[in-house]
Scaffold this active site. Structure first.
Site, PDB file in Angstrom:
ATOM      1  N   ASN A 159      -3.949 -11.056   3.560  1.00  0.00           N
ATOM      2  CA  ASN A 159      -4.790  -9.878   3.621  1.00  0.00           C
ATOM      3  C   ASN A 159      -5.627  -9.641   2.365  1.00  0.00           C
ATOM      4  O   ASN A 159      -5.082  -9.457   1.268  1.00  0.00           O
ATOM      5  CB  ASN A 159      -3.933  -8.640   3.879  1.00  0.00           C
ATOM      6  CG  ASN A 159      -4.779  -7.390   4.001  1.00  0.00           C
ATOM      7  OD1 ASN A 159      -5.519  -7.243   4.968  1.00  0.00           O
ATOM      8  ND2 ASN A 159      -4.716  -6.517   3.010  1.00  0.00           N
ATOM      9  N   GLU A 160      -6.921  -9.608   2.539  1.00  0.00           N
ATOM     10  CA  GLU A 160      -7.876  -9.228   1.493  1.00  0.00           C
ATOM     11  C   GLU A 160      -7.713 -10.002   0.189  1.00  0.00           C
ATOM     12  O   GLU A 160      -8.012  -9.500  -0.894  1.00  0.00           O
ATOM     13  CB  GLU A 160      -7.811  -7.706   1.224  1.00  0.00           C
ATOM     14  CG  GLU A 160      -8.298  -6.901   2.417  1.00  0.00           C
ATOM     15  CD  GLU A 160      -8.137  -5.399   2.256  1.00  0.00           C
ATOM     16  OE1 GLU A 160      -7.684  -4.946   1.190  1.00  0.00           O
ATOM     17  OE2 GLU A 160      -8.472  -4.676   3.215  1.00  0.00           O
ATOM     18  N   ARG A 207     -14.895   4.099   3.237  1.00  0.00           N
ATOM     19  CA  ARG A 207     -15.690   3.046   2.631  1.00  0.00           C
ATOM     20  C   ARG A 207     -16.333   2.214   3.729  1.00  0.00           C
ATOM     21  O   ARG A 207     -15.776   2.184   4.836  1.00  0.00           O
ATOM     22  CB  ARG A 207     -14.838   2.154   1.723  1.00  0.00           C
ATOM     23  CG  ARG A 207     -13.801   1.288   2.455  1.00  0.00           C
ATOM     24  CD  ARG A 207     -13.000   0.470   1.494  1.00  0.00           C
ATOM     25  NE  ARG A 207     -11.888   1.220   0.956  1.00  0.00           N
ATOM     26  CZ  ARG A 207     -10.682   1.278   1.522  1.00  0.00           C
ATOM     27  NH1 ARG A 207     -10.454   0.644   2.661  1.00  0.00           N
ATOM     28  NH2 ARG A 207      -9.717   1.954   0.983  1.00  0.00           N
ATOM     29  N   THR A 211       0.825  -1.224   0.000  1.00  0.00           N
ATOM     30  CA  THR A 211       0.000   0.000   0.000  1.00  0.00           C
ATOM     31  C   THR A 211       0.845   1.254   0.000  1.00  0.00           C
ATOM     32  O   THR A 211       0.698   2.110  -0.872  1.00  0.00           O
ATOM     33  CB  THR A 211      -0.998   0.095   1.166  1.00  0.00           C
ATOM     34  OG1 THR A 211      -1.898  -1.003   1.088  1.00  0.00           O
ATOM     35  CG2 THR A 211      -1.826   1.383   1.096  1.00  0.00           C
ATOM     36  N   GLU A 265     -10.022  -4.894  10.070  1.00  0.00           N
ATOM     37  CA  GLU A 265      -9.426  -3.675   9.497  1.00  0.00           C
ATOM     38  C   GLU A 265     -10.571  -2.741   9.141  1.00  0.00           C
ATOM     39  O   GLU A 265     -11.510  -3.122   8.467  1.00  0.00           O
ATOM     40  CB  GLU A 265      -8.573  -3.974   8.261  1.00  0.00           C
ATOM     41  CG  GLU A 265      -7.879  -2.714   7.748  1.00  0.00           C
ATOM     42  CD  GLU A 265      -7.049  -2.913   6.487  1.00  0.00           C
ATOM     43  OE1 GLU A 265      -6.324  -3.926   6.379  1.00  0.00           O
ATOM     44  OE2 GLU A 265      -7.144  -2.040   5.603  1.00  0.00           O
ATOM     45  N   TRP A 292       0.733  -9.701   3.824  1.00  0.00           N
ATOM     46  CA  TRP A 292       0.153  -9.095   2.609  1.00  0.00           C
ATOM     47  C   TRP A 292       0.744  -9.811   1.387  1.00  0.00           C
ATOM     48  O   TRP A 292       0.041 -10.506   0.689  1.00  0.00           O
ATOM     49  CB  TRP A 292       0.461  -7.592   2.562  1.00  0.00           C
ATOM     50  CG  TRP A 292      -0.599  -6.717   3.138  1.00  0.00           C
ATOM     51  CD1 TRP A 292      -1.365  -5.810   2.455  1.00  0.00           C
ATOM     52  CD2 TRP A 292      -1.013  -6.609   4.509  1.00  0.00           C
ATOM     53  NE1 TRP A 292      -2.233  -5.174   3.317  1.00  0.00           N
ATOM     54  CE2 TRP A 292      -2.044  -5.643   4.570  1.00  0.00           C
ATOM     55  CE3 TRP A 292      -0.638  -7.243   5.690  1.00  0.00           C
ATOM     56  CZ2 TRP A 292      -2.679  -5.295   5.767  1.00  0.00           C
ATOM     57  CZ3 TRP A 292      -1.260  -6.903   6.881  1.00  0.00           C
ATOM     58  CH2 TRP A 292      -2.269  -5.946   6.901  1.00  0.00           C
TER      59      TRP A 292
END
Ligand SMILES: *[C@@H]1O[C@H](CO)[C@@H](O)[C@H](O)[C@H]1NC(C)=O
Ligand SMILES: *[C@@H]1O[C@H](CO)[C@@H](O)[C@H](O)[C@H]1NC(C)=O
Ligand SMILES: *[C@@H]1O[C@H](CO)[C@@H](O)[C@H](O)[C@H]1NC(C)=O
Ligand SMILES: *[C@@H]1O[C@H](CO)[C@@H](O)[C@H](O)[C@H]1NC(C)=O
Ligand SMILES: *[C@@H]1O[C@H](CO)[C@@H](O)[C@H](O)[C@H]1NC(C)=O
Ligand SMILES: *[C@@H]1O[C@H](CO)[C@@H](O)[C@H](O)[C@H]1NC(C)=O
Ligand SMILES: *[C@@H]1O[C@H](CO)[C@@H](O)[C@H](O)[C@H]1NC(C)=O
Length: 689
Positions: free
Chosen positions: A174-175, A376, A86, A250, A128
């Site tokens: 992650n995600e 969001r 990120t 998160e 990640w």
């Protein structure tokens, strides 16, 4: 202020008083699992590490010290995986299967500092990206569940062995997609290694995993906690049905002004009220990455100037304190409708009780829609009005005689210096009831807990620009650490002993292979630094490409306009030199000045570097002129070309492979009288090897 008073005086308000029952006699609700912050995902604490010691300790106190500031109850960190995550890359403990090192990066240090301040803080690790070998030639980290499990367990073991850190929670990827065989293997691996107490959180994505948990009892056994991201305070029936603790593992990710504080206040309460979630973790812990990188200032507070020591304690710190300073992990929420719920005229309340039933805390928020939007997901319209709320305390709470009161009023421009986290006078319980007159955009904590502190170290040092001139010879760092102020966006740099006999230190790009990427797979390692506002510069650096495992070329750059997952398409001036004389050197100038991003100029120049030999590269940008040198030889002189007006400086490699960088130096080129033919004799270290 005036407008509000006028409205209050001129419009006769209907006195409507709602009564809310606060009662534990029918049992309690879910266990409270704590409020946390997330360092990493990625490189979000990069600039924190090099703060001056005094300010560094202050900042860490604001984050972690109990009864002082945010007093966080959970610290979640990235398990570095060498890939962009990120706002930068975080180093893996195993770049290659034959490599292992636990002195890299800053997450170890941060976990130690957090534990030092709060031995009860819970630790949570999550990857990640992964180093490339984990994918064994693919971009799938689950291709060999045993290998990935071993990789994660080594990290957990090292935390204990080298830093005496007990991990409490570990996540999957992650995600990204989760893999049932991998999750089962990881859980079995934890148990086989005696880590029975480490709980597995899955899948740091959406609620979809609940369906698989309901279908497969063995899988249900492997997953301890369902962790989702940005749930918008709601959950699904299936997730509740699993009987698992539900976490917003998160959340927030919102600019840390008053709206950010409003977002944080609303979700801390409503994640439980609407979504049965018992822990909320902020991405990110602290905004300690350059502001122009993605999601600038989306942390609970901001510390982006290690060179000045300047930092800012923003309101989300005190919003956290409203819950964390008056609760502990293991307390229980009161049930919906019996201490937790919505207020009739907008807002919400939650109640928490200590296991011995002696302590009780209620947090009330009345955040209005426009003052509490998070980044969001979208927030459906609703309205909040001033209201009187009466809470009726029954069950074991009937014995409570008075409560301490802490209040925050988000001011939105209305001045009120003591509006955040203020200790008001105690409120008496009269006939088993208390009544509060609630305004809009307020937070109240009512509590039997007699402590609570709005900690303060006074003002931090004045803000200052990144120093120019600036130089770094990398001698002052321990081996394997990351150089200050440089923020790798692809690739990993470590300070290492140089291979030359004088045993000086260098900053080495160490990755030999691309990672299993979390976002766009970057082809060329690149390290950014300085200021996004820098313009006219004279940049110099020594470089060496080794013959063993070396990269194919090295780059010195200026006016880089972006980092993060999009770093591969940053605008900027790239001066890349290759070791082989066939390859020569290249100048790329990328600018979005035209409607679409273009390579405005790319040219071949006769210049090359020999292997295992130090070279001195110089790049000068001034206005729209660009000049490049290898040693004393001019490579190109371009008096006028369309280049981005400002941006970071950079150095990097043409692909994955080792290169050593040393003696970085940057100064303003605005004052240089002579640009041509050669500005400076190359510095030391020429051809030492
Ligand atoms: C709250 O109660 C006070 C005192 O009874 C009253 O004056 C006021 O109008 C009430 N406020 C609201 C918003 O109902
Ligand atoms: C990696 O893949 C190769 C085949 O491409 C296979 O022979 C090897 O066993 C794999 N290694 C691991 C650790 O999975
Ligand atoms: C979830 O469950 C509630 C009752 O427990 C029910 O009213 C609601 O319709 C369910 N929602 C869905 C989407 O099934
Ligand atoms: C979940 O939350 C709903 C309100 O949204 C509440 O009615 C219900 O009791 C909660 N269930 C559990 C098991 O926590
Ligand atoms: C908060 O203020 C009240 C009333 O002045 C006082 O009794 C109490 O000790 C204060 N609490 C703390 C923690 O300072
Ligand atoms: C170069 O890579 C090989 C494996 O490809 C490794 O065994 C060796 O240690 C590496 N040497 C250096 C200096 O990185
Ligand atoms: C890129 O385009 C944007 C929007 O037109 C502009 O604000 C920015 O300055 C441009 N960047 C460069 C490097 O030209």
């Amino acid at each position: 202020m005036t407008t509000h008073l006028l409205i209050f005086m001129l419009v006769p308000l209907v006195a409507c008083e709602s009564i809310y029952s606060v009662d534990d006699s029918a049992g309690l609700g879910r266990r409270f699992d704590g409020i946390g912050g997330l360092s990493g995902g990625g490189a979000t604490s990069k600039l924190l590490v090099n703060y001056p010691e005094k300010q560094l300790n202050q900042i860490l106190d604001y984050l972690f010290k109990p009864n002082f500031g945010a007093s966080l109850q959970i610290l979640k960190v990235e398990i570095g995986g060498d890939g962009q995550s990120t706002d930068g890359t975080e180093s893996s403990h195993m770049h290659e299967p034959w490599d292992e090192n636990y002195e890299r990066g800053y997450e170890w240090w941060l976990m130690v500092e957090a534990k030092k301040r709060n031995p009860n803080i819970k630790l949570y690790g999550l990857p990640w990206s992964f180093p490339g070998w984990i994918g064994n030639g693919t971009q799938n980290p689950y291709i060999n569940p045993d290998v990935t499990t071993d990789y994660i367990i080594r990290w957990i073991k090292a935390a204990k062995k080298l830093y005496d850190l007990d991990l409490d929670f570990v996540g999957i990827w992650n995600e990204r997609n989760y893999d049932i065989p991998y999750i089962k293997t990881l859980k079995a691996g934890l148990i086989a290694n005696g880590f029975n107490n480490i709980q597995l959180v899955a899948a740091d994505g959406d609620w979809g995993i609940s369906d698989d948990i309901l279908k497969d009892p063995a899988f249900a056994k492997a997953v301890d906690i369902i962790g989702v991201h940005y749930p918008g305070t709601t959950t699904t029936n299936q997730s509740v049905e699993t009987g698992k603790p539900l976490w917003s593992s998160e959340d927030y990710s919102t600019y840390n002004d008053e709206v950010g504080a409003g977002c944080w206040a609303r979700i801390l309460n409503q994640n439980y009220v609407n979504g049965n979630m018992t822990s909320t973790i902020s991405w990110n812990l602290i905004a300690s990455y350059y502001l122009s990188l993605p999601f600038g200032r989306d942390g609970l507070m901001t510390a982006v100037e290690p060179w000045s020591g300047h930092y800012v304690v923003q309101d989300p710190i005190w919003v956290s304190a409203h819950t964390t300073q008056f609760s502990e992990i293991g307390w229980r929420y009161l049930k919906h409708g019996l201490g937790s719920g919505h207020l009739d005229n907008g807002g919400s309340y939650v109640s928490l009780m200590s296991p011995d039933s002696k302590d009780f805390t209620m947090v009330i928020e009345t955040m209005s829609h426009d003052h509490s939007k998070c980044i969001r997901p979208g927030l459906p319209e609703y309205s909040v009005k001033p209201q009187n709320a009466t809470f009726s305390l029954t069950g074991s709470l009937a014995s409570v005689k008075e409560l301490n009161v802490w209040r925050s009023r988000l001011t939105f421009g209305r001045s009120a210096s003591d509006s955040i986290f203020k200790n008001l006078s105690k409120i008496k319980v009269i006939s088993g009831q208390i009544t509060l007159s609630l305004g809009v955009d307020e937070i109240y904590t009512l509590t039997t807990v007699a402590t609570g502190t709005k900690g303060s170290y006074g003002d931090s040092p004045d803000s200052a620009k990144f120093p120019l001139p600036y130089a770094d010879d990398f001698e002052s760092y321990p081996e394997f650490s990351e150089a200050f102020n440089w923020v790798p966006q692809a690739g990993v740099w470590e300070v290492r002993q140089s291979q030359n006999p004088s045993a000086r230190k260098v900053n080495r790009q160490v990755m030999l292979n691309p990672p299993v990427a979390w976002c766009a797979l970057q082809e060329a390692p690149i390290n950014l630094g300085g200021s996004q506002f820098w313009s006219d510069l004279f940049i110099q650096m020594d470089v060496l490409v080794p013959s063993v495992n070396g990269t194919s070329g090295v780059m010195l750059g200026a006016r880089m306009t972006q980092g993060g997952c999009q770093v591969g398409s940053t605008d900027g001036v790239f001066f890349t030199v290759f070791p082989s004389s066939d390859s020569g050197s290249f100048l790329y100038i990328v600018s979005n000045d035209t409607a679409r991003k273009n390579i405005l100029l790319s040219g071949f120049y006769a210049a090359s570097l020999g292997l295992d030999v130090w070279h001195h590269l110089s790049l000068i940008v001034r206005g729209d002129s660009v000049y490049g040198y290898v040693g004393i030889d001019s490579v190109f002189q371009i008096p006028s070309v369309n280049i981005p007006p400002t941006g970071f400086v950079a150095y990097g490699t043409a692909d994955y492979g080792i290169a050593d960088f040393d003696n970085f130096q940057v100064e303003s080129s605005g004052d240089l009288r002579v640009i041509k033919p050669n500005p400076r004799i190359p510095t030391h270290k020429q051809n030492i090897l």
